[in-house]
Design an enzyme around this catalytic site. Structure first.
Site, PDB file in Angstrom:
ATOM      1  N   ASN A   7     -26.893 -49.513  48.878  1.00 26.09           N
ATOM      2  CA  ASN A   7     -26.032 -48.726  49.774  1.00 26.09           C
ATOM      3  C   ASN A   7     -26.235 -49.047  51.243  1.00 26.09           C
ATOM      4  O   ASN A   7     -25.313 -48.919  52.050  1.00 26.09           O
ATOM      5  CB  ASN A   7     -26.264 -47.226  49.549  1.00 26.09           C
ATOM      6  N   GLN A  29     -22.685 -47.496  44.264  1.00 24.21           N
ATOM      7  CA  GLN A  29     -21.960 -48.278  45.277  1.00 24.21           C
ATOM      8  C   GLN A  29     -21.141 -49.408  44.671  1.00 24.21           C
ATOM      9  O   GLN A  29     -20.292 -49.979  45.335  1.00 24.21           O
ATOM     10  CB  GLN A  29     -22.929 -48.824  46.334  1.00 24.21           C
ATOM     11  N   ALA A  36     -18.255 -39.710  42.021  1.00 27.79           N
ATOM     12  CA  ALA A  36     -16.820 -39.794  42.324  1.00 27.79           C
ATOM     13  C   ALA A  36     -16.526 -39.924  43.819  1.00 27.79           C
ATOM     14  O   ALA A  36     -15.596 -40.630  44.210  1.00 27.79           O
ATOM     15  CB  ALA A  36     -16.104 -38.569  41.758  1.00 27.79           C
ATOM     16  N   HIS A  37     -17.337 -39.265  44.668  1.00 29.33           N
ATOM     17  CA  HIS A  37     -16.970 -39.266  46.096  1.00 29.33           C
ATOM     18  C   HIS A  37     -17.234 -40.605  46.775  1.00 29.33           C
ATOM     19  O   HIS A  37     -16.895 -40.791  47.944  1.00 29.33           O
ATOM     20  CB  HIS A  37     -17.650 -38.114  46.844  1.00 29.33           C
ATOM     21  N   CYS A  43     -31.151 -39.470  57.436  1.00 26.38           N
ATOM     22  CA  CYS A  43     -32.196 -39.015  58.347  1.00 26.38           C
ATOM     23  C   CYS A  43     -32.169 -37.499  58.293  1.00 26.38           C
ATOM     24  O   CYS A  43     -31.265 -36.871  58.824  1.00 26.38           O
ATOM     25  CB  CYS A  43     -31.874 -39.503  59.752  1.00 26.38           C
TER      26      CYS A  43
END
Ligand code: PLP
Length: 395
Positions: free
Chosen positions: A162, A190, A210-211, A336
């Site tokens: 990612n 990803q 899904a997102h 972060c």
């Protein structure tokens, strides 16, 4: 295009936002939105209810399961709906921890925290880290050699990273794991929606969200090993074949299936999208000497560009804030949570010194991103560089 319109609707101070953070999350695809709205209206029942309203919801859920299973190349019976990839990762790692309380977990150094953290939590000093190369690629040679000596409870190798977009040798890892009789867990979050997913389902366990491919947030899945009983992480009702309790998110699953289908229909656009990204990188290096692209010579996701920026700002958050003010959303690539940034574990695993890692920005496009958008991003970066340089000189 509808997605573009919606993104442009999310304006800051009245001007449209340029969105280059698709690896963090994608805007809802029009196909997913339509499917979600329709399913919410047409299937209001609980899939576990015995009446016809429930049965219709169950049928819609199973149809969505069958669609995703076909797209990733597995049996619908092996697919469990979850509330996202983090839940799916926790579920499978919890399963192995319960299955063999003395077994080891071998997890790649560049996994997402949703894999690394539960592995640390459940396995403690029985966790071994599979190293990665300076290009951010998991070392399958290491895995092959070690599997000749011992056998962990499972191995985890992601499909694509990612942070830097590096495509991982998960098929090779699967082959050596098969030979050793060790299950492979593959975080395909990803990969799915960007590259053809038809073989992902061959992994013993595969994780999707899904997102990340135009579906709604809070919907994911775990593809389980064929015929294997899963120790549930979430206990309660007998849903999902007793593998995950809780009333299923029918509309979310239907929308996820529609979104993944839409991505698979766009697959042939990928080479052109990669060219636009490459063109941006070449121009960026020419306009901002000192900028360095990670994984340039490696197979990468077509949408991701991880760049070490010139020494302009003392902290990459300054870049993000400056670009945000200019109207462009980019990322530092790693989460972060504390406000005080720790160096990215992925860049550390690649041997990048912390001072260099602190200058890395991630730009990640979507299917709706245009060549012109990449061009605008370049101009914003040049402008931000100039402003940050002046601020630095004045400090
Ligand atoms: N795995 C990878 C590779 C990711 O990039 C992410 C999200 O950033 C996740 C897992 C977690 O996904 P979710 O938000 O569905 O829990």
């Amino acid at each position: 295009m509808a997605v573009r319109q919606r993104l442009n609707d999310s304006t800051i101070h009245g001007s449209p936002m340029l969105y280059f953070d698709h690896n963090a999350t994608t805007p809802l695809a029009p196909e997913a939105r339509e499917a979600w709205l329709e399913a919410s209206l047409k299937f209001p029942g609980n899939p576990s209810s015995p009446h016809r309203v429930g049965s219709r919801a169950e049928a819609a859920l199973d149809q969505a399961r069958a669609t995703v299973a076909e797209l990733i190349g597995c049996s619908a019976l092996d697919l469990v709906w979850t509330g996202g990839a983090s839940e799916a990762a926790n579920m499978v790692i919890h399963h192995f921890a319960r299955l063999n309380p003395t077994g080891e977990a071998w997890v790649s150094a560049i996994e997402h925290p949703c894999v690394l953290e539960p592995a640390r939590f459940y396995f403690g000093d029985r966790l071994r880290i599979i190293p990665a190369s300076p290009h951010g690629v998991v070392d399958v040679g290491w895995l092959t050699t070690r599997l000749r000596q011992s056998r962990p409870s499972f191995v985890a190798v992601m499909a694509a990273n990612n942070e830097i977009g590096a495509v991982q040798p998960w098929r090779e890892a699967l082959a050596v794991c098969r030979e050793a009789g060790v299950p492979l867990v593959c975080d395909a979050v990803q990969w799915l929606g960007k590259l053809p997913g038809g073989q992902v389902g061959e992994c013993d366990f595969a994780i999707g969200s899904a997102h990340k491919f135009g579906g709604p947030k809070g919907v994911g899945f775990l593809k389980c090993q064929e015929g294997e009983l899963i120790e549930p992480l979430i206990r309660g009702g007998p849903q999902e074949d007793r593998r995950r309790a809780g009333t299923e998110n029918v509309a979310g699953a239907v929308a996820a299936a529609a979104a993944l289908g839409a991505c698979s229909r766009r697959a042939e656009l990928a080479p052109e999208r990669a060219l636009w990204r490459d063109e941006f990188e070449q121009q960026l290096k020419a306009r901002l000497p000192g900028a360095r692209v990670f994984g340039e010579a490696q197979p990468r996701l077509w949408n991701t560009s991880a760049v070490m920026m010139p020494e302009t700002a003392d902290c990459r958050q300054r870049w993000v804030v400056k670009l945000d003010r200019l109207g462009c959303a980019v990322s530092t690539g790693s989460a972060c949570s504390s406000g005080k940034e720790a160096p990215s574990h992925v860049l550390m695993a690649m041997g990048v010194p912390p001072s260099d890692a602190g200058r890395v920005l991630r730009f990640s496009s979507g299917w709706e991103t245009t060549r012109d958008d990449w061009g605008k991003l370049l101009e914003f970066l040049v402008e931000a560089h100039s402003a940050l340089s002046k601020e630095r000189a004045a400090a």
